[in-house]
Design a protein around this motif. Sequence first.
Motif, PDB file in Angstrom:
ATOM      1  N   HIS A 197       6.262   6.872  -6.360  1.00  0.00           N
ATOM      2  CA  HIS A 197       7.427   7.631  -6.827  1.00  0.00           C
ATOM      3  C   HIS A 197       8.473   7.780  -5.733  1.00  0.00           C
ATOM      4  O   HIS A 197       9.674   7.769  -6.015  1.00  0.00           O
ATOM      5  CB  HIS A 197       7.013   8.993  -7.407  1.00  0.00           C
ATOM      6  N   VAL A 198       8.042   7.907  -4.475  1.00  0.00           N
ATOM      7  CA  VAL A 198       8.998   7.967  -3.367  1.00  0.00           C
ATOM      8  C   VAL A 198       9.773   6.660  -3.281  1.00  0.00           C
ATOM      9  O   VAL A 198      11.007   6.652  -3.147  1.00  0.00           O
ATOM     10  CB  VAL A 198       8.265   8.258  -2.046  1.00  0.00           C
ATOM     11  N   CYS A 199       9.061   5.549  -3.363  1.00  0.00           N
ATOM     12  CA  CYS A 199       9.716   4.244  -3.252  1.00  0.00           C
ATOM     13  C   CYS A 199      10.597   3.925  -4.452  1.00  0.00           C
ATOM     14  O   CYS A 199      11.545   3.140  -4.340  1.00  0.00           O
ATOM     15  CB  CYS A 199       8.673   3.145  -3.060  1.00  0.00           C
ATOM     16  N   SER A 200      10.310   4.542  -5.613  1.00  0.00           N
ATOM     17  CA  SER A 200      11.182   4.325  -6.766  1.00  0.00           C
ATOM     18  C   SER A 200      12.576   4.880  -6.506  1.00  0.00           C
ATOM     19  O   SER A 200      13.560   4.404  -7.067  1.00  0.00           O
ATOM     20  CB  SER A 200      10.577   4.969  -8.024  1.00  0.00           C
ATOM     21  N   VAL A 201      12.673   5.869  -5.623  1.00  0.00           N
ATOM     22  CA  VAL A 201      13.969   6.445  -5.254  1.00  0.00           C
ATOM     23  C   VAL A 201      14.553   5.725  -4.040  1.00  0.00           C
ATOM     24  O   VAL A 201      15.705   5.286  -4.047  1.00  0.00           O
ATOM     25  CB  VAL A 201      13.831   7.953  -4.943  1.00  0.00           C
ATOM     26  N   MET A 202      13.762   5.593  -2.971  1.00  0.00           N
ATOM     27  CA  MET A 202      14.280   5.131  -1.690  1.00  0.00           C
ATOM     28  C   MET A 202      14.090   3.640  -1.441  1.00  0.00           C
ATOM     29  O   MET A 202      14.628   3.097  -0.479  1.00  0.00           O
ATOM     30  CB  MET A 202      13.606   5.912  -0.555  1.00  0.00           C
ATOM     31  N   GLY A 203      13.304   2.959  -2.282  1.00  0.00           N
ATOM     32  CA  GLY A 203      13.028   1.563  -2.041  1.00  0.00           C
ATOM     33  C   GLY A 203      12.027   1.376  -0.909  1.00  0.00           C
ATOM     34  O   GLY A 203      11.339   2.315  -0.502  1.00  0.00           O
ATOM     35  N   THR A 204      11.968   0.168  -0.377  1.00  0.00           N
ATOM     36  CA  THR A 204      10.958  -0.165   0.630  1.00  0.00           C
ATOM     37  C   THR A 204      11.559  -0.546   1.980  1.00  0.00           C
ATOM     38  O   THR A 204      10.846  -0.982   2.880  1.00  0.00           O
ATOM     39  CB  THR A 204      10.092  -1.340   0.135  1.00  0.00           C
ATOM     40  N   ALA A 205      12.858  -0.349   2.152  1.00  0.00           N
ATOM     41  CA  ALA A 205      13.546  -0.864   3.342  1.00  0.00           C
ATOM     42  C   ALA A 205      13.038  -0.277   4.648  1.00  0.00           C
ATOM     43  O   ALA A 205      13.098  -0.942   5.697  1.00  0.00           O
ATOM     44  CB  ALA A 205      15.054  -0.615   3.214  1.00  0.00           C
ATOM     45  N   GLU A 206      12.533   0.965   4.628  1.00  0.00           N
ATOM     46  CA  GLU A 206      12.102   1.605   5.870  1.00  0.00           C
ATOM     47  C   GLU A 206      10.676   1.206   6.294  1.00  0.00           C
ATOM     48  O   GLU A 206      10.258   1.546   7.406  1.00  0.00           O
ATOM     49  CB  GLU A 206      12.168   3.129   5.734  1.00  0.00           C
ATOM     50  N   TYR A 207       9.952   0.500   5.444  1.00  0.00           N
ATOM     51  CA  TYR A 207       8.547   0.247   5.716  1.00  0.00           C
ATOM     52  C   TYR A 207       8.232  -1.012   6.523  1.00  0.00           C
ATOM     53  O   TYR A 207       7.258  -1.020   7.292  1.00  0.00           O
ATOM     54  CB  TYR A 207       7.764   0.246   4.409  1.00  0.00           C
ATOM     55  N   PRO A 208       8.990  -2.116   6.392  1.00  0.00           N
ATOM     56  CA  PRO A 208       8.627  -3.310   7.165  1.00  0.00           C
ATOM     57  C   PRO A 208       8.581  -3.081   8.679  1.00  0.00           C
ATOM     58  O   PRO A 208       7.675  -3.607   9.356  1.00  0.00           O
ATOM     59  CB  PRO A 208       9.724  -4.317   6.781  1.00  0.00           C
ATOM     60  N   ASP A 209       9.519  -2.321   9.227  1.00  0.00           N
ATOM     61  CA  ASP A 209       9.489  -2.053  10.666  1.00  0.00           C
ATOM     62  C   ASP A 209       8.231  -1.288  11.062  1.00  0.00           C
ATOM     63  O   ASP A 209       7.646  -1.543  12.128  1.00  0.00           O
ATOM     64  CB  ASP A 209      10.733  -1.256  11.078  1.00  0.00           C
ATOM     65  N   LEU A 210       7.808  -0.343  10.218  1.00  0.00           N
ATOM     66  CA  LEU A 210       6.583   0.403  10.504  1.00  0.00           C
ATOM     67  C   LEU A 210       5.362  -0.514  10.455  1.00  0.00           C
ATOM     68  O   LEU A 210       4.470  -0.428  11.309  1.00  0.00           O
ATOM     69  CB  LEU A 210       6.420   1.542   9.494  1.00  0.00           C
ATOM     70  N   ALA A 211       5.323  -1.376   9.458  1.00  0.00           N
ATOM     71  CA  ALA A 211       4.196  -2.306   9.336  1.00  0.00           C
ATOM     72  C   ALA A 211       4.120  -3.228  10.549  1.00  0.00           C
ATOM     73  O   ALA A 211       3.038  -3.474  11.107  1.00  0.00           O
ATOM     74  CB  ALA A 211       4.318  -3.114   8.049  1.00  0.00           C
TER      75      ALA A 211
END
Length: 381
Positions: free
Chosen positions: A194-208
Amino acid sequence: MKYIDEFHDPELARRLLDEIRATVTRPWALMEVCGGQTHSIIRHGVDQLLPDEVELIHGPGCPVCVTPLDVIDKALEIAARPGVIFCSFGDMLRVPGTDRDLFRVKGEGGDVRVVYSPLDALDLARKNPDREVVFFAIGFETTAPANAMAVHQARRLGVRNFSLLVSHVRVPPAIEAIMTAPACRVQGFLAAGHVCSVMGTAEYPDLADKHGVPIVVTGFEPLDILEGIRRAVHQLERGEHRVENAYARAVRDQGNPAAQRMIEEVFEVVDRNWRGIGLIPASGWRLTEAFREHDAEHRFDVTGIRTEEPAVCRAGEVLQGLIKPTECEAFGTACTPRTPLGATMVSSEGACAAYYLYRRMTDGPAPRGSRAPQEEMNPVG
């Protein structure tokens, strides 16, 4: 209910479990960062159906639980003031502050009301121009657009007696804090759909990439969670650390641009304290200067708050994934839903509440005579 039933199919669950068992060759620890996922995992016994090599760690995925104690105490003080109508979602009313909760304030004469939307609170403000109406705006990125819309509408309509007590938190900085903690054992994440449905996934690749962990965006039904686990285990076994979207029916990589624009107009990023965890840089939002007149902390000038957590409560360790609820000495004895010591026993998304509600009173294997896997996965009527 056919669409939901499809995500409880026992045969599909068995196939996913078989594939996970066939894939895993060594121990892995995955963290779900969503209280809704935690409740689904415990309710359906997903963690007990997995092979022993796969451990699920419950993260700080309950927004009610991580709302800092000083903000709870500010809410209690504001709600007790004459002329105030204090509005909140229902699960906040029993979250303990230092010495009472919102139910106690209501019982002592405070005008505390449960609403289903911040726009309901705004409507109350329009109908009661002689009262100050305050909405308790908590939550992750999921609830931020509606709260932003409410205060945006208040300014547009000239409703000056409406304000928000804001305690919004953001998930990506929490993942960063978890991964940099000295005692961290997490090797992969199930991200909140549900968080990603709002904000998308753009912030996660750098963390991964930075931490070498797979991050799989996952839904909330049993099959959603098993599919997320399957993908995460596949990546770990191959030495990969990518962001995958296993919840494509609800999440797009770009998220919801209109909701993001509303958030950016109304809120600005700030450092935020998380209850039981501490200060996480850039992990929260507050109202921008343009909307500061609708900021309840600014309007009511609540100062001199002194907080104190119960010494016996280990909710902070539960929120960090350091212990399971059953490892807290107070769990199920001094701390129950009727006599909660911490927010994790109160909230509908709290890990302690999930363990208590679904009678997971120990963290051992499923007891003899418990339901079989196919019965675990059957939809609840």
